[in-house]
Design a protein around this motif. Sequence first.
Motif, mmCIF file in Angstrom:
data_model
loop_
_atom_site.group_PDB
_atom_site.id
_atom_site.type_symbol
_atom_site.label_atom_id
_atom_site.label_comp_id
_atom_site.label_asym_id
_atom_site.label_seq_id
_atom_site.Cartn_x
_atom_site.Cartn_y
_atom_site.Cartn_z
ATOM 1 N N GLN A 1 51.773 43.254 47.863
ATOM 2 C CA GLN A 1 50.446 43.810 47.579
ATOM 3 C C GLN A 1 49.685 43.045 46.503
ATOM 4 N N LYS A 2 50.304 42.868 45.363
ATOM 5 C CA LYS A 2 49.591 42.228 44.255
ATOM 6 C C LYS A 2 49.202 40.795 44.616
ATOM 7 N N GLU A 3 50.145 40.056 45.188
ATOM 8 C CA GLU A 3 49.864 38.675 45.587
ATOM 9 C C GLU A 3 48.735 38.619 46.614
ATOM 10 N N ALA A 4 48.754 39.561 47.564
ATOM 11 C CA ALA A 4 47.707 39.594 48.586
ATOM 12 C C ALA A 4 46.345 39.877 47.957
ATOM 13 N N ARG A 5 46.301 40.809 47.039
ATOM 14 C CA ARG A 5 45.020 41.154 46.401
ATOM 15 C C ARG A 5 44.468 39.986 45.595
ATOM 16 N N LEU A 6 45.338 39.335 44.823
ATOM 17 C CA LEU A 6 44.877 38.185 44.052
ATOM 18 C C LEU A 6 44.460 37.040 44.977
ATOM 19 N N GLY A 7 45.183 36.871 46.074
ATOM 20 C CA GLY A 7 44.833 35.835 47.045
ATOM 21 C C GLY A 7 43.482 36.092 47.675
ATOM 22 N N LEU A 8 43.212 37.348 48.026
ATOM 23 C CA LEU A 8 41.912 37.685 48.613
ATOM 24 C C LEU A 8 40.795 37.507 47.588
ATOM 25 N N ALA A 9 41.051 37.895 46.339
ATOM 26 C CA ALA A 9 40.031 37.718 45.293
ATOM 27 C C ALA A 9 39.678 36.243 45.153
ATOM 28 N N ALA A 10 40.689 35.391 45.150
ATOM 29 C CA ALA A 10 40.432 33.953 45.036
ATOM 30 C C ALA A 10 39.706 33.431 46.269
ATOM 31 N N LEU A 11 40.208 33.799 47.425
ATOM 32 C CA LEU A 11 39.643 33.292 48.677
ATOM 33 C C LEU A 11 38.164 33.628 48.810
ATOM 34 N N PHE A 12 37.815 34.891 48.602
ATOM 35 C CA PHE A 12 36.432 35.303 48.808
ATOM 36 C C PHE A 12 35.490 34.790 47.717
ATOM 37 N N GLN A 13 36.053 34.287 46.614
ATOM 38 C CA GLN A 13 35.225 33.657 45.588
ATOM 39 C C GLN A 13 35.207 32.138 45.730
ATOM 40 N N GLY A 14 35.949 31.625 46.705
ATOM 41 C CA GLY A 14 35.989 30.186 46.918
ATOM 42 C C GLY A 14 36.777 29.439 45.867
ATOM 43 N N LEU A 15 37.780 30.099 45.297
ATOM 44 C CA LEU A 15 38.604 29.485 44.252
ATOM 45 C C LEU A 15 40.007 29.202 44.785
ATOM 46 N N ALA A 16 40.684 28.255 44.200
ATOM 47 C CA ALA A 16 42.060 27.959 44.598
ATOM 48 C C ALA A 16 42.988 29.088 44.181
ATOM 49 N N GLU A 17 42.739 29.666 43.026
ATOM 50 C CA GLU A 17 43.515 30.804 42.543
ATOM 51 C C GLU A 17 42.716 31.502 41.464
ATOM 52 N N VAL A 18 43.150 32.714 41.143
ATOM 53 C CA VAL A 18 42.498 33.470 40.074
ATOM 54 C C VAL A 18 43.567 33.935 39.099
ATOM 55 N N GLU B 1 43.003 42.558 35.458
ATOM 56 C CA GLU B 1 42.559 43.809 36.082
ATOM 57 C C GLU B 1 41.310 43.582 36.930
ATOM 58 N N GLU B 2 40.413 42.748 36.432
ATOM 59 C CA GLU B 2 39.161 42.478 37.151
ATOM 60 C C GLU B 2 39.438 41.828 38.507
ATOM 61 N N GLU B 3 40.311 40.828 38.519
ATOM 62 C CA GLU B 3 40.605 40.142 39.778
ATOM 63 C C GLU B 3 41.394 41.041 40.734
ATOM 64 N N LEU B 4 42.293 41.850 40.193
ATOM 65 C CA LEU B 4 43.019 42.796 41.046
ATOM 66 C C LEU B 4 42.057 43.817 41.659
ATOM 67 N N ALA B 5 41.094 44.278 40.872
ATOM 68 C CA ALA B 5 40.100 45.225 41.391
ATOM 69 C C ALA B 5 39.264 44.582 42.491
ATOM 70 N N ARG B 6 38.871 43.344 42.268
ATOM 71 C CA ARG B 6 38.092 42.615 43.270
ATOM 72 C C ARG B 6 38.913 42.460 44.556
ATOM 73 N N GLY B 7 40.169 42.054 44.419
ATOM 74 C CA GLY B 7 41.042 41.891 45.574
ATOM 75 C C GLY B 7 41.315 43.193 46.292
ATOM 76 N N THR B 8 41.434 44.279 45.529
ATOM 77 C CA THR B 8 41.648 45.599 46.126
ATOM 78 C C THR B 8 40.453 45.991 46.977
ATOM 79 N N PHE B 9 39.262 45.698 46.487
ATOM 80 C CA PHE B 9 38.036 45.978 47.242
ATOM 81 C C PHE B 9 38.027 45.200 48.558
ATOM 82 N N TYR B 10 38.324 43.905 48.481
ATOM 83 C CA TYR B 10 38.340 43.079 49.693
ATOM 84 C C TYR B 10 39.441 43.532 50.656
ATOM 85 N N GLN B 11 40.587 43.901 50.119
ATOM 86 C CA GLN B 11 41.686 44.355 50.972
ATOM 87 C C GLN B 11 41.305 45.648 51.698
#
Length: 196
Positions: free
Chosen positions: A125-142, A146-156
């Motif tokens: 879960q956590k890895e997926a959320r951080l991965g989605l946060a990075a992906l949808f922001q066009g970043l290699a990683e984030v 808490e901010e990035e996890l929240a962003r990834g949770t929204f996308y998930q």
Amino acid sequence: MGNREDLMAGAKRCLYEKGYGRTTARDIATASGVSLAAIGYHFGSKEALLNAALIEATGDWGEGLVTVVASAASMSDDPEERFVAVWDGVKETFVEHRGLWAAQFEAVVQVEHAPELRQALAATQKEARLGLAALFQGLAEVSDTEEELARGTFYQALLAGMALQWMAAPEQAPTGRDFLQGLRLVGGSVLKPATA
């Protein structure tokens, strides 16, 4: 490929074709051309193999999602248009990967009676959320914040909701423009206006 890789490929094929609950150890052995005993030797159980295959297949789908996001980013400099294009592209990935999404939803329903499955899904879960946060922001990683996890949770949540609606009725599944309109409406009624 060795037996372990053959088993993984066979298990992924079975997930797509038969689903999570209907796949037997014999199905996997047949699809992979490997003996039944090899499943226990390499993975311990059919369930452990299916869990690993489900996670790996989801990662394979995620690699295609990278292409969708990159394509949307190259289409427009407008963030709203990119958002729409990304979500329309995500929906298109469901066509090719319908079996994977059906297997995922089927697996999630079974977690109440399969602690090893719950553990395998929770571990990602956590890895997926951080991965989605990075992906949808066009970043290699984030960063793991808490901010990035929240962003990834929204996308998930958007992703799972879109997939579920598409599985039930593809013609009624939301579009990227539907998501954008919903985001505007919900944001307008929930968020406080910025002060100058």
